[in-house]
Design a protein around this motif. Structure first.
Motif, mmCIF file in Angstrom:
data_model
loop_
_atom_site.group_PDB
_atom_site.id
_atom_site.type_symbol
_atom_site.label_atom_id
_atom_site.label_comp_id
_atom_site.label_asym_id
_atom_site.label_seq_id
_atom_site.Cartn_x
_atom_site.Cartn_y
_atom_site.Cartn_z
ATOM 1 N N LYS A 189 -18.064 4.007 -1.025
ATOM 2 C CA LYS A 189 -16.775 3.705 -0.363
ATOM 3 C C LYS A 189 -16.700 4.281 1.017
ATOM 4 O O LYS A 189 -17.374 5.126 1.416
ATOM 5 C CB LYS A 189 -15.624 4.225 -1.235
ATOM 6 C CG LYS A 189 -15.604 3.499 -2.546
ATOM 7 C CD LYS A 189 -14.458 3.971 -3.396
ATOM 8 C CE LYS A 189 -14.514 3.174 -4.713
ATOM 9 N NZ LYS A 189 -13.400 3.359 -5.542
ATOM 10 N N GLY A 223 -17.288 -1.038 -8.776
ATOM 11 C CA GLY A 223 -18.106 -0.213 -7.893
ATOM 12 C C GLY A 223 -19.562 -0.074 -8.304
ATOM 13 O O GLY A 223 -20.298 0.694 -7.679
ATOM 14 N N LYS A 251 -17.635 -6.894 -5.357
ATOM 15 C CA LYS A 251 -16.674 -6.302 -4.416
ATOM 16 C C LYS A 251 -15.321 -6.983 -4.548
ATOM 17 O O LYS A 251 -14.286 -6.310 -4.569
ATOM 18 C CB LYS A 251 -17.177 -6.456 -2.979
ATOM 19 C CG LYS A 251 -18.183 -5.448 -2.551
ATOM 20 C CD LYS A 251 -18.488 -5.657 -1.071
ATOM 21 C CE LYS A 251 -19.755 -4.966 -0.657
ATOM 22 N NZ LYS A 251 -20.119 -5.303 0.725
#
Length: 167
Positions: free
Chosen positions: A167, A119, A114
């Motif tokens: 997200k 991702g 992170k």
């Protein structure tokens, strides 16, 4: 539990922890010849040293602060693919399994990924390795499988797993 960044001085410790883990994990999966070949190539001093010199590759030792003992290690590489970190290695000595060290190390990895702004985390796991269930319990899913020639007429028969950050 504390994760300590590994350095050149820790290569012998990483090799020792790998051997202890592998002899337990892979005894029923790989032939002794393949196990020795893989340990000898993947965990040679030259190989680990090259990883440690790569700014994208990170090794952390897993320390049990209660016993002041090293219980395993994690090795991963940022930028392995676009937006992706590859978990190359996470191994625990047999007597430390089931004590939360693996889960803690994966949480640590998620935080590092992170921070990096990536991702996705990917990994390979042997199709006969019980660790597959552990990864699934931590949110990883199989996205492919493959048979990989690793030299000396030996092969790895793996699931390819991923963890996707939403997200």
């Amino acid at each position: 539990m504390e994760l300590i960044k590994a350095a050149e001085k820790d290569i012998a410790l990483i090799q020792d922890l790998a051997r202890k883990s592998w002899e337990n994990t892979y005894a029923e999966i790989l032939s002794n010849e393949q196990l020795e070949y893989m340990l000898g190539t993947m965990y040679s001093e030259e190989e680990i040293s090259a990883h440690l010199q790569n700014p994208e590759f990170h090794y952390y030792l897993i320390l049990d602060e209660n016993n002041n003992s090293f219980e395993g290690f994690i090795g991963y590489e940022h930028g392995y693919e676009e937006g992706t970190t590859k978990l190359h290695r996470i191994y625990l000595v047999p007597e430390s399994k089931g004590k939360g060290f693996g889960k803690g190390a994966l949480e640590f990895l998620k935080q590092k990924v992170k921070e990096r702004g990536e991702g996705r985390i990917i990994l390979n796991v042997n199709k006969h390795n019980s660790a597959k269930k552990f990864y699934e319990s931590q949110g990883y899913k199989i996205y492919d499988e493959g048979i990989f020639h690793i030299g000396n007429n030996f092969f790895m028969d793996d699931y390819l797993m991923e963890f996707i950050f939403h997200k």
